[in-house]
Design a protein around this motif. Structure first.
Motif, short mmCIF file in Angstrom:
data_model
loop_
_atom_site.label_atom_id
_atom_site.label_comp_id
_atom_site.label_asym_id
_atom_site.label_seq_id
_atom_site.Cartn_x
_atom_site.Cartn_y
_atom_site.Cartn_z
N THR A 155 -18.41 3.19 -57.68
CA THR A 155 -17.26 4.19 -57.00
C THR A 155 -17.63 4.94 -55.77
N ILE A 156 -17.01 4.53 -54.82
CA ILE A 156 -17.30 5.11 -53.52
C ILE A 156 -16.08 6.11 -53.31
N PRO A 157 -16.52 7.61 -53.59
CA PRO A 157 -15.54 8.56 -53.32
C PRO A 157 -15.04 8.67 -51.86
N VAL A 158 -13.93 8.47 -51.64
CA VAL A 158 -13.14 8.64 -50.55
C VAL A 158 -11.97 9.95 -50.63
N SER A 159 -11.99 10.80 -49.58
CA SER A 159 -10.88 11.71 -50.01
C SER A 159 -10.38 12.09 -48.53
N ASN A 211 -7.96 7.48 -52.29
CA ASN A 211 -8.52 8.51 -53.12
C ASN A 211 -9.97 8.04 -53.44
N ASN A 212 -10.20 6.68 -53.85
CA ASN A 212 -11.68 6.22 -53.96
C ASN A 212 -11.42 4.51 -53.99
N VAL A 270 -12.83 -5.56 -55.79
CA VAL A 270 -12.57 -4.32 -55.12
C VAL A 270 -11.20 -3.48 -55.55
N ASP A 271 -11.33 -2.35 -56.17
CA ASP A 271 -10.26 -1.56 -56.53
C ASP A 271 -9.99 -0.63 -55.99
N ILE A 272 -8.86 -0.32 -55.25
CA ILE A 272 -8.66 0.78 -54.41
C ILE A 272 -7.66 1.64 -54.89
N THR A 273 -7.61 2.96 -54.80
CA THR A 273 -6.82 3.87 -55.48
C THR A 273 -6.22 4.75 -54.27
#
Length: 70
Positions: free
Chosen positions: A15-19, A24-25, A66-69
């Motif tokens: 999981t790549i944290p993206v804020s 979100n990630n 790939v799962d994008i939130t």
């Protein structure tokens, strides 16, 4: 005595944290089902070989995703 060691399901992900305001990630993952069997068996597949030539071996499958939130 034959030793059967099936490696049936494996999952690997990160999981790549993206804020930011849009995401979100992001999660990247890979799955593999029935990659191989460790054994001394001389037949095709010890889990499906029933002594005749009509047995089908287990299917090996690979998945990437790939799962994008948001």
């Amino acid at each position: 005595e034959d030793i059967i060691s099936p490696l049936s399901q494996h999952h690997l992900g990160y999981t790549i944290p993206v804020s930011n305001k849009i995401l979100n990630n992001i999660r990247v993952y890979a799955d593999v089902n029935n990659p191989f069997v460790l054994t001394n068996w001389t037949g095709l597949d010890p889990e499906t070989d029933n002594g005749n030539s009509y047995a089908y071996p287990n299917v090996t499958s690979f998945s990437l995703g790939v799962d994008i939130t948001f």
